[in-house]
Scaffold this active site. Structure first.
Site, PDB file in Angstrom:
ATOM      1  CB  CYS A 117      -0.991  -0.026   1.167  1.00 13.60           C
ATOM      2  SG  CYS A 117      -2.329   1.187   0.970  1.00 13.60           S
ATOM      3  CG  HIS A 224      -4.032  -3.537   2.892  1.00 15.38           C
ATOM      4  ND1 HIS A 224      -3.128  -2.974   3.773  1.00 15.38           N
ATOM      5  CD2 HIS A 224      -4.586  -2.511   2.200  1.00 15.38           C
ATOM      6  CE1 HIS A 224      -3.133  -1.663   3.612  1.00 15.38           C
ATOM      7  NE2 HIS A 224      -4.009  -1.352   2.667  1.00 15.38           N
ATOM      8  CD  GLU A 226      -1.785  -5.855   5.558  1.00 20.84           C
ATOM      9  OE1 GLU A 226      -2.605  -4.951   5.782  1.00 20.84           O
ATOM     10  OE2 GLU A 226      -1.304  -6.057   4.417  1.00 20.84           O
TER      11      GLU A 226
END
Length: 262
Positions: A117, A224, A226
């Site tokens: 990001c 994203h 994660e």
């Protein structure tokens, strides 16, 4: 016992954000990144503070076997890529100083990097690219926007599809020409830095992933991974591949150091 086993997991640096809570000046990284590194990449994260007081970076680069540049609430300062700042743009010049310098130093060493990001945007700027200050004002899709009225799990679910470029890192990991991603951002890549190679694009043409060319593993993604490690195959594969690259890098640097001592 191998060199790797005798020293445990590799250390991976995580660049912090700098911000205020009340009168307190803090450096922090979200736990989701720390958790993904530990459980997905099988490495030990260490936090690197965001401060312009740092003027020597070799010590950090000597200590770690990889770098993670996470997402953040702030934006890269517009003057760093020749852009114009919006009145409501939140910036973090301390993080810019640390992140952009570490990226260039890590690239020179061939050190593994994963940029997510804001980190993705930093990587483009670090190597000479530019950013859209506001991708939606530049004609790109509203599918990239975050809806703050949603709860956190809903916000970080799939937002749109990306097309994976052939013969890249992501094509090897995804095993599919298209995947769904949870991309949430206001800024985005405009002119791509000369060293970067496109790995994925959104349906509106916006570059959503790239790699540093001629580098074993230096990848930036606008989404994203994660946040979806437990139930998204590409997210898990991405962190596993990053961890494996960090272990290879550590093994190579330790072998080089041992040969120099011999």
């Amino acid at each position: 016992m191998t060199i790797e086993a005798s020293h445990g997991r590799p250390l991976v640096g995580v660049v912090c954000d700098r911000f205020f809570v009340g009168e307190h000046d803090l450096h922090s990284a979200k736990h989701s990144y720390v958790r993904a590194l530990m459980s997905g990449a099988n490495v030990n994260p260490v936090l690197i503070p965001a401060t312009r007081d740092i003027d020597a970076f070799d010590g950090y680069l000597d200590a770690v076997s990889g770098l993670l540049f996470p997402g953040g609430a702030s934006n890269v300062e517009a003057h760093r890529y020749g852009g114009h700042a919006a009145d409501d743009m939140h910036v973090d010049p301390d993080r810019d100083h640390v992140a952009l310098t570490l990226m260039q130093g890590a690239a020179a060493r061939g050190m593994p990097m994963l940029a997510i990001c804001r980190g993705f945007q930093e990587m483009n700027v670090a190597f000479g690219g530019t950013l859209h200050t506001d991708i939606h004002a530049s004609g790109h899709s509203v599918d990239h926007l975050e809806d703050l009225s949603d709860d956190l799990p809903t916000r970080y679910r799939y937002r749109h599809e990306v097309e994976i470029a052939p013969a890249g890192i992501l094509s090897t990991l995804a095993h599919a020409p298209h995947v769904r991603v949870n991309s949430l951002h206001r800024q985005g890549a405009a002119a791509l830095a000369p060293r970067l190679v496109v790995e994925a694009r959104a349906p509106d043409g916006l570059v959503e992933a790239f790699r540093v060319g001629e580098h074993a593993f230096a990848l930036g993604v606008q989404w994203h991974p994660e946040a979806m490690l437990e139930d998204d195959a590409l997210s898990r594969a991405l962190f596993e591949a990053f961890g494996a690259s960090c272990r290879r890098y550590r093994h190579a640097t330790q072998r080089t150091a041992a040969h120099r001592k011999a």
